[in-house]
Design a protein around this motif. Sequence first.
Motif, PDB file in Angstrom:
ATOM      1  N   THR A 170       0.850  -1.192   0.000  1.00  0.00           N
ATOM      2  CA  THR A 170       0.000   0.000   0.000  1.00  0.00           C
ATOM      3  C   THR A 170       0.886   1.242   0.000  1.00  0.00           C
ATOM      4  O   THR A 170       1.793   1.353   0.824  1.00  0.00           O
ATOM      5  N   ASP A 171       0.606   2.170  -0.933  1.00  0.00           N
ATOM      6  CA  ASP A 171       1.398   3.408  -0.955  1.00  0.00           C
ATOM      7  C   ASP A 171       0.710   4.488  -0.123  1.00  0.00           C
ATOM      8  O   ASP A 171      -0.336   4.276   0.480  1.00  0.00           O
ATOM      9  N   GLU A 172       1.337   5.693  -0.095  1.00  0.00           N
ATOM     10  CA  GLU A 172       0.837   6.802   0.717  1.00  0.00           C
ATOM     11  C   GLU A 172      -0.540   7.288   0.284  1.00  0.00           C
ATOM     12  O   GLU A 172      -1.270   7.905   1.066  1.00  0.00           O
ATOM     13  N   CYS A 173      -0.915   7.010  -0.946  1.00  0.00           N
ATOM     14  CA  CYS A 173      -2.225   7.439  -1.444  1.00  0.00           C
ATOM     15  C   CYS A 173      -3.294   6.360  -1.264  1.00  0.00           C
ATOM     16  O   CYS A 173      -4.442   6.533  -1.689  1.00  0.00           O
ATOM     17  N   GLY A 174      -2.927   5.232  -0.671  1.00  0.00           N
ATOM     18  CA  GLY A 174      -3.888   4.159  -0.432  1.00  0.00           C
ATOM     19  C   GLY A 174      -4.052   3.195  -1.585  1.00  0.00           C
ATOM     20  O   GLY A 174      -4.898   2.301  -1.525  1.00  0.00           O
TER      21      GLY A 174
END
Length: 93
Positions: free
Chosen positions: A22-26
């Motif tokens: 999962t990245d920082e933007c979801g």
Amino acid sequence: NEARTDGTCPSSYTLTRTWTATDECGLQTIHTQTITVQDSTAPEFVETLPGDATVECDEVPEATTLTATDNCGSATVTYNEARTDGTCPSSYT
């Protein structure tokens, strides 16, 4: 994450492993691995197996006690004896 689905015996089952990035933007990327575990190796007798024999009626040997091993657990040995009568009471298989 890992999930186990049992099969027909303790040594046969399926493992499902799931990884989620999962990245920082979801946003997510998911990877799933399925591992099928099978017990496909038969047990092996430990002792030397008794061979066929022809004997006199008073020389019938006692049944040998056999044990076995298995690569995925324990093995149980059962014993069965069947008598087939011949032409007289002292001749049989």
